[in-house]
Design a protein around this motif. Structure first.
Motif, mmCIF file in Angstrom:
data_model
loop_
_atom_site.group_PDB
_atom_site.id
_atom_site.type_symbol
_atom_site.label_atom_id
_atom_site.label_comp_id
_atom_site.label_asym_id
_atom_site.label_seq_id
_atom_site.Cartn_x
_atom_site.Cartn_y
_atom_site.Cartn_z
ATOM 1 N N UNK A 8 0.906 -1.294 0.064
ATOM 2 C CA UNK A 8 0.068 0.254 0.181
ATOM 3 C C UNK A 8 0.721 1.263 0.646
ATOM 4 N N UNK A 9 2.109 1.720 0.856
ATOM 5 C CA UNK A 9 2.275 2.591 0.753
ATOM 6 C C UNK A 9 3.555 2.521 -0.786
ATOM 7 N N UNK A 10 3.912 1.511 -1.472
ATOM 8 C CA UNK A 10 4.186 2.285 -2.741
ATOM 9 C C UNK A 10 3.175 2.767 -3.572
ATOM 10 N N UNK A 11 1.974 1.772 -3.697
ATOM 11 C CA UNK A 11 1.194 1.873 -4.594
ATOM 12 C C UNK A 11 0.699 3.936 -4.333
ATOM 13 N N UNK A 12 0.053 3.378 -2.997
ATOM 14 C CA UNK A 12 0.415 5.056 -3.326
ATOM 15 C C UNK A 12 1.453 6.550 -2.706
ATOM 16 N N UNK A 13 2.588 5.967 -2.808
ATOM 17 C CA UNK A 13 3.478 7.186 -2.666
ATOM 18 C C UNK A 13 2.898 8.840 -3.772
ATOM 19 N N UNK A 14 3.565 9.476 -3.078
ATOM 20 C CA UNK A 14 3.783 10.713 -3.740
ATOM 21 C C UNK A 14 5.160 11.019 -4.360
ATOM 22 N N UNK A 15 6.042 9.942 -4.050
ATOM 23 C CA UNK A 15 7.238 10.621 -4.863
ATOM 24 C C UNK A 15 8.047 10.897 -6.528
ATOM 25 N N UNK A 16 8.493 11.423 -6.689
ATOM 26 C CA UNK A 16 8.410 11.215 -7.861
ATOM 27 C C UNK A 16 9.722 10.114 -8.971
ATOM 28 N N UNK A 17 10.284 9.548 -7.565
ATOM 29 C CA UNK A 17 11.191 8.809 -7.708
ATOM 30 C C UNK A 17 11.631 7.673 -7.125
ATOM 31 N N UNK A 18 10.496 7.070 -7.466
ATOM 32 C CA UNK A 18 10.324 5.655 -6.071
ATOM 33 C C UNK A 18 11.001 4.551 -6.384
ATOM 34 N N UNK A 19 11.989 3.227 -5.236
ATOM 35 C CA UNK A 19 12.682 2.042 -5.043
ATOM 36 C C UNK A 19 12.065 1.444 -4.498
ATOM 37 N N UNK A 20 11.818 -0.141 -5.875
ATOM 38 C CA UNK A 20 10.918 -0.861 -5.055
ATOM 39 C C UNK A 20 11.350 -2.770 -4.841
ATOM 40 N N UNK A 21 11.802 -2.443 -4.485
ATOM 41 C CA UNK A 21 12.991 -3.725 -3.614
ATOM 42 C C UNK A 21 11.983 -4.581 -3.529
ATOM 43 N N UNK A 22 11.482 -6.005 -4.111
ATOM 44 C CA UNK A 22 10.667 -7.118 -3.769
ATOM 45 C C UNK A 22 11.728 -8.546 -4.474
ATOM 46 N N UNK A 23 10.821 -9.181 -2.734
ATOM 47 C CA UNK A 23 12.310 -10.306 -3.507
ATOM 48 C C UNK A 23 11.309 -11.343 -3.958
ATOM 49 N N UNK A 24 11.800 -12.643 -4.211
ATOM 50 C CA UNK A 24 11.033 -13.465 -4.842
ATOM 51 C C UNK A 24 9.630 -13.639 -4.826
ATOM 52 N N UNK A 25 8.779 -13.721 -5.881
ATOM 53 C CA UNK A 25 7.195 -13.945 -4.507
ATOM 54 C C UNK A 25 6.512 -13.789 -4.249
ATOM 55 N N UNK A 26 6.906 -11.758 -4.471
ATOM 56 C CA UNK A 26 6.378 -11.035 -3.403
ATOM 57 C C UNK A 26 5.715 -10.062 -3.765
ATOM 58 N N UNK A 27 4.342 -9.925 -4.832
ATOM 59 C CA UNK A 27 3.733 -9.694 -5.398
ATOM 60 C C UNK A 27 4.228 -7.941 -6.179
ATOM 61 N N UNK A 28 5.003 -8.317 -7.222
ATOM 62 C CA UNK A 28 5.911 -6.837 -7.608
ATOM 63 C C UNK A 28 4.859 -6.584 -8.571
ATOM 64 N N UNK A 29 4.599 -7.330 -9.738
ATOM 65 C CA UNK A 29 3.626 -7.066 -10.480
ATOM 66 C C UNK A 29 2.242 -6.571 -10.274
ATOM 67 N N UNK A 30 1.987 -7.122 -9.251
ATOM 68 C CA UNK A 30 0.419 -6.472 -8.552
ATOM 69 C C UNK A 30 0.665 -5.110 -8.382
ATOM 70 N N UNK A 31 2.097 -5.385 -6.779
ATOM 71 C CA UNK A 31 1.876 -3.523 -6.891
ATOM 72 C C UNK A 31 2.400 -2.801 -7.972
ATOM 73 N N UNK A 32 2.718 -2.836 -9.017
ATOM 74 C CA UNK A 32 2.883 -2.025 -9.796
ATOM 75 C C UNK A 32 1.741 -1.836 -10.196
#
Length: 500
Positions: A8-32
């Motif tokens: 949720x914090x990544x999805x709702x971020x207002x930052x212009x530059x975001x870095x998302x570190x996603x371990x294996x099988x943690x829903x990276x694509x779902x988040x994007x």
């Protein structure tokens, strides 16, 4: 859709530059996808790792997202002008013809130098792009000038639209596009850079340029899944332009349960990872072998040779085999042609270019030995191991290959090709042969091999059968945890320093 407290914090971020570190099988694509849906008025570019990822992404992302590979963007802008002289790869004999040399060691070095340059963010071909093995001493560095000059000559002719004697590769027009400093801000508001741990510097540079132009950029990936350093990839997650990015971590995997997560965490622990991967999926089991009554199983190999050998070992029992990426992606026809050449059966060679470049098998072996080309040497190994029965065995492999994985009794893949995929039951083949605790290991190759094991292990959703290399890692982890061995940091042999 319900998102986790990490997503949720990544999805709702207002930052212009975001870095998302996603371990294996943690829903990276779902988040994007959630990130894109939360911004329906924005124009987003999802920069895909390859064409298959692009096709899959178009089924998942909303209409405000354009899914493209970097090569696709580059082709539309520049590559289409070179369509009359495009090639998938430059052969050693092509390069020799262009630079006017039959010194195969030089030709191979020119090829490596050019490839290093194409993958880099550098504007010009310099000494730093030469193979490290050619720069050990000052005398070697001076002699390497001829390698740089050959690479420059080759690149100049590749870039000449009117010179059809020197074809250009897809990475060639991608490099030309990057050198043009493209500004995508007129077409897109935000760029999503996926698999950031495995993009090469030229693509990473394009993303950095968009951030400099004021465009929103989200980069995501997992440094522990970096697999393509040998192609010049870098972990763009560690780029300095991301130092001020807002960082989010995804550590909860719903692909597998705690048993597989525990195995993965053992690998990560030796790599120095402090965060734990949590297995929140269904119950999983780890063993030395898969159950014998499985309807379907997947075998992941370290090498293409390992895939072919596994296929040959299973096809006699009538196994229906699904080859990840397609059977022809494993170079069977090229190997058959080379086998025919080795037997002197020139009329059976389908790829006539082979005959033009190598009048006989002895010359092929000579060039393979002098250039140390891994693909050539790999093909020679298969031919000499299965020489007598190879055509019949390959014919049977093709008959038993299926294109629908649901029809298969066994799926085969290299660990590299398995990234992004998942299966119920996964077996690790025995061709992961490196010694993980050898003090003579160099750090970067060691990391690459550990990453391969991490990726391979985390493809399993229910049952994972580990190999002897993984068993050694597990035993070492337990011994250190229980105090039977000192918990000392990994020590690596340093690369040979260049002599003065």
């Amino acid at each position: 859709m319900n998102f986790t407290h990490e997503q949720e914090p990544a999805i709702n971020s207002f930052a212009r530059i975001v870095k998302l570190v996603a371990f294996a099988g943690t829903g990276k694509t779902t988040t994007l996808v959630g990130y894109a849906k939360a911004r329906p008025q924005c124009r987003l570019l999802y920069l895909c790792y390859n064409k298959s990822v692009e096709i899959a992404a178009k089924q998942k992302f909303p209409p405000n997202v354009t899914c493209k590979t970097a090569h696709g963007l580059a082709y539309a802008s520049i590559g289409s002008k070179y369509r009359h002289k495009l090639t998938s790869n430059l052969r050693l004999t092509d390069i020799a013809r262009v630079i006017g040399s039959q010194n195969w060691e030089l030709v191979r070095s020119v090829q490596e130098t050019l490839n290093n340059y194409l993958a880099s963010a550098d504007d010009d071909i310099e000494l730093c792009h030469c193979p490290v093995s050619k720069l050990k001493t000052e005398r070697m560095k001076r002699a390497a000038g001829s390698i740089v000059e050959g690479a420059r000559q080759l690149w100049l002719q590749m870039c000449d639209i009117h010179n059809e004697a020197a074809n250009i590769t897809h990475d060639g027009y991608l490099k030309l596009w990057a050198l043009s400093k493209p500004n995508l801000r007129d077409r897109y508001d935000i760029a999503l850079g996926d698999e950031a741990q495995d993009i090469n510097p030229v693509i990473a540079g394009v993303l950095a340029q968009q951030a400099a132009y004021g465009m929103g950029v989200v980069v995501c990936g997992d440094g522990h899944q970096m697999l393509y350093r040998f192609r010049g990839a870098v972990d763009a997650l560690n780029a300095t332009w991301l130092d001020k990015a807002e960082v989010h971590y995804l550590t909860q995997s719903f692909r597998f349960g705690s048993a597989v997560a525990h195995v993965a965490n053992m690998v990560l622990a030796f790599k120095g990872e402090s965060r734990q991967l949590a297995g929140l999926g269904g119950e999983t089991r780890v063993s030395k072998a898969l159950p014998t009554d499985l309807e379907h199983r997947t075998v992941l190999c370290r090498t293409v040779v390992g895939v072919i050998e596994t296929a040959l070992a299973n096809v006699e029992a009538g196994a229906k085999i699904y080859w990840v990426g397609g059977i022809e992606g494993y170079n069977l026809q090229d190997i058959e042609d080379l086998h025919a050449l080795s037997k002197g059966w020139r009329d059976r060679v389908k790829g006539k270019k082979l005959l033009q470049e190598y009048p006989d098998y002895d010359l092929y072996k000579q060039i393979a030995d002098e250039s140390q080309d891994p693909e050539m040497n790999r093909s020679i190994k298969i031919i000499e191991q299965y020489s007598a029965d190879l055509p019949e065995l390959f014919a049977k492999l093709r008959r038993n290959a299926v294109t629908d994985e649901l029809e298969a009794t066994i799926t085969l893949s290299t660990a590299h090709r398995s990234k992004g995929l998942e299966w119920d039951a996964v077996q690790l083949a025995e061709d992961f042969t490196f010694d993980p605790f050898n003090p003579d290991n160099e750090k970067e190759p060691w990391i690459d091999e550990m990453n391969l094991l991490y990726v391979a292990c985390t493809r399993a959703m229910r049952v994972l059968a580990v190999n002897s290399t993984m068993l050694e890692i597990m035993k070492e982890f337990v011994d250190r945890r229980d105090g039977r061995k000192p918990n000392t940091p990994m020590v690596f042999r340093k690369k040979q320093a260049a002599a003065a």
